[in-house]
Design a protein around this motif. Structure first.
Motif, PDB file in Angstrom:
ATOM      1  N   ASP A  90      -2.550   5.343  -2.377  1.00  0.00           N
ATOM      2  CA  ASP A  90      -3.682   4.427  -2.239  1.00  0.00           C
ATOM      3  C   ASP A  90      -4.588   4.787  -1.071  1.00  0.00           C
ATOM      4  O   ASP A  90      -5.651   4.175  -0.909  1.00  0.00           O
ATOM      5  CB  ASP A  90      -3.187   2.988  -2.011  1.00  0.00           C
ATOM      6  CG  ASP A  90      -2.350   2.456  -3.156  1.00  0.00           C
ATOM      7  OD1 ASP A  90      -2.693   2.730  -4.321  1.00  0.00           O
ATOM      8  OD2 ASP A  90      -1.351   1.764  -2.873  1.00  0.00           O
ATOM      9  N   LYS A 135      -9.037  -1.784  -7.841  1.00  0.00           N
ATOM     10  CA  LYS A 135      -7.799  -1.752  -8.624  1.00  0.00           C
ATOM     11  C   LYS A 135      -6.889  -2.907  -8.231  1.00  0.00           C
ATOM     12  O   LYS A 135      -6.277  -3.546  -9.094  1.00  0.00           O
ATOM     13  CB  LYS A 135      -7.068  -0.425  -8.408  1.00  0.00           C
ATOM     14  CG  LYS A 135      -7.781   0.770  -8.977  1.00  0.00           C
ATOM     15  CD  LYS A 135      -6.993   2.032  -8.702  1.00  0.00           C
ATOM     16  CE  LYS A 135      -7.708   3.260  -9.197  1.00  0.00           C
ATOM     17  NZ  LYS A 135      -6.925   4.476  -8.970  1.00  0.00           N
ATOM     18  N   VAL A 140      -6.639   2.701   3.221  1.00  0.00           N
ATOM     19  CA  VAL A 140      -6.848   2.492   1.785  1.00  0.00           C
ATOM     20  C   VAL A 140      -8.254   2.951   1.400  1.00  0.00           C
ATOM     21  O   VAL A 140      -9.249   2.551   2.006  1.00  0.00           O
ATOM     22  CB  VAL A 140      -6.624   1.014   1.391  1.00  0.00           C
ATOM     23  CG1 VAL A 140      -7.083   0.751  -0.037  1.00  0.00           C
ATOM     24  CG2 VAL A 140      -5.165   0.652   1.550  1.00  0.00           C
ATOM     25  N   VAL A 169       0.854  -1.187   0.000  1.00  0.00           N
ATOM     26  CA  VAL A 169       0.000   0.000   0.000  1.00  0.00           C
ATOM     27  C   VAL A 169       0.890   1.237   0.000  1.00  0.00           C
ATOM     28  O   VAL A 169       1.727   1.405   0.891  1.00  0.00           O
ATOM     29  CB  VAL A 169      -0.937   0.023   1.230  1.00  0.00           C
ATOM     30  CG1 VAL A 169      -1.724   1.333   1.271  1.00  0.00           C
ATOM     31  CG2 VAL A 169      -1.874  -1.176   1.226  1.00  0.00           C
ATOM     32  N   ASN A 213      -9.903   1.654  -4.288  1.00  0.00           N
ATOM     33  CA  ASN A 213      -8.608   1.087  -4.655  1.00  0.00           C
ATOM     34  C   ASN A 213      -8.567  -0.432  -4.509  1.00  0.00           C
ATOM     35  O   ASN A 213      -7.758  -1.094  -5.154  1.00  0.00           O
ATOM     36  CB  ASN A 213      -7.485   1.753  -3.869  1.00  0.00           C
ATOM     37  CG  ASN A 213      -7.228   3.147  -4.397  1.00  0.00           C
ATOM     38  OD1 ASN A 213      -7.465   3.439  -5.568  1.00  0.00           O
ATOM     39  ND2 ASN A 213      -6.774   4.029  -3.543  1.00  0.00           N
TER      40      ASN A 213
END
Length: 133
Positions: free
Chosen positions: A13, A27, A20, A9, A24
């Protein structure tokens, strides 16, 4: 059978709290699916240029269970669950050590570049099934 993809991370992000950002995770699981498909010998760029076919996400079910934080090392596990002629379903989880942070079920279809549904070519289906439990 499962495919594991590791990532870290980064600051980009996270949100202001160092957690987070929820989008994301999508992703992260996309990257893991792309690497899984590549590991099966499926070249997505060639599939598009040679057969005019692309993988598309049709549906995502997502459960956010615990936060990932800046600088965490995460493991994204991809497990193919079911494949038919027109649909692939995978379960994907994001873990920090043994702690599950995120869980999803993703349904993938195949389209032409014009957006028309297509069946998975036999050779692609065979490779995807080889990556299934």
């Amino acid at each position: 059978m499962s495919y594991d993809f590791q990532l870290r991370v980064y600051y980009e992000d996270t949100d202001l709290a160092g957690i987070v950002y929820y989008a994301n995770y999508l992703k992260f699981i996309e990257r893991a699916r792309s690497e899984w498909v590549r590991s099966l010998g499926i070249d997505q760029a060639a599939l598009k240029s040679d057969q005019d076919l692309v993988f598309v996400v049709r549906r995502v079910e997502a459960d956010y269970l615990a936060p990932a934080l800046y600088d965490d090392v995460l493991l994204v596990r991809t497990i193919p669950v079911k494949i038919t002629g027109v649909r692939l379903e995978v379960e994907q989880t994001v873990l920090r050590s043994e702690t599950m942070l995120f869980r999803s079920t993703v349904t993938i279809a195949m389209l032409t570049s014009e957006g028309k549904p297509s069946r998975f070519p036999a050779d692609i289906r065979t490779k995807l099934m080889a990556g299934s439990p």
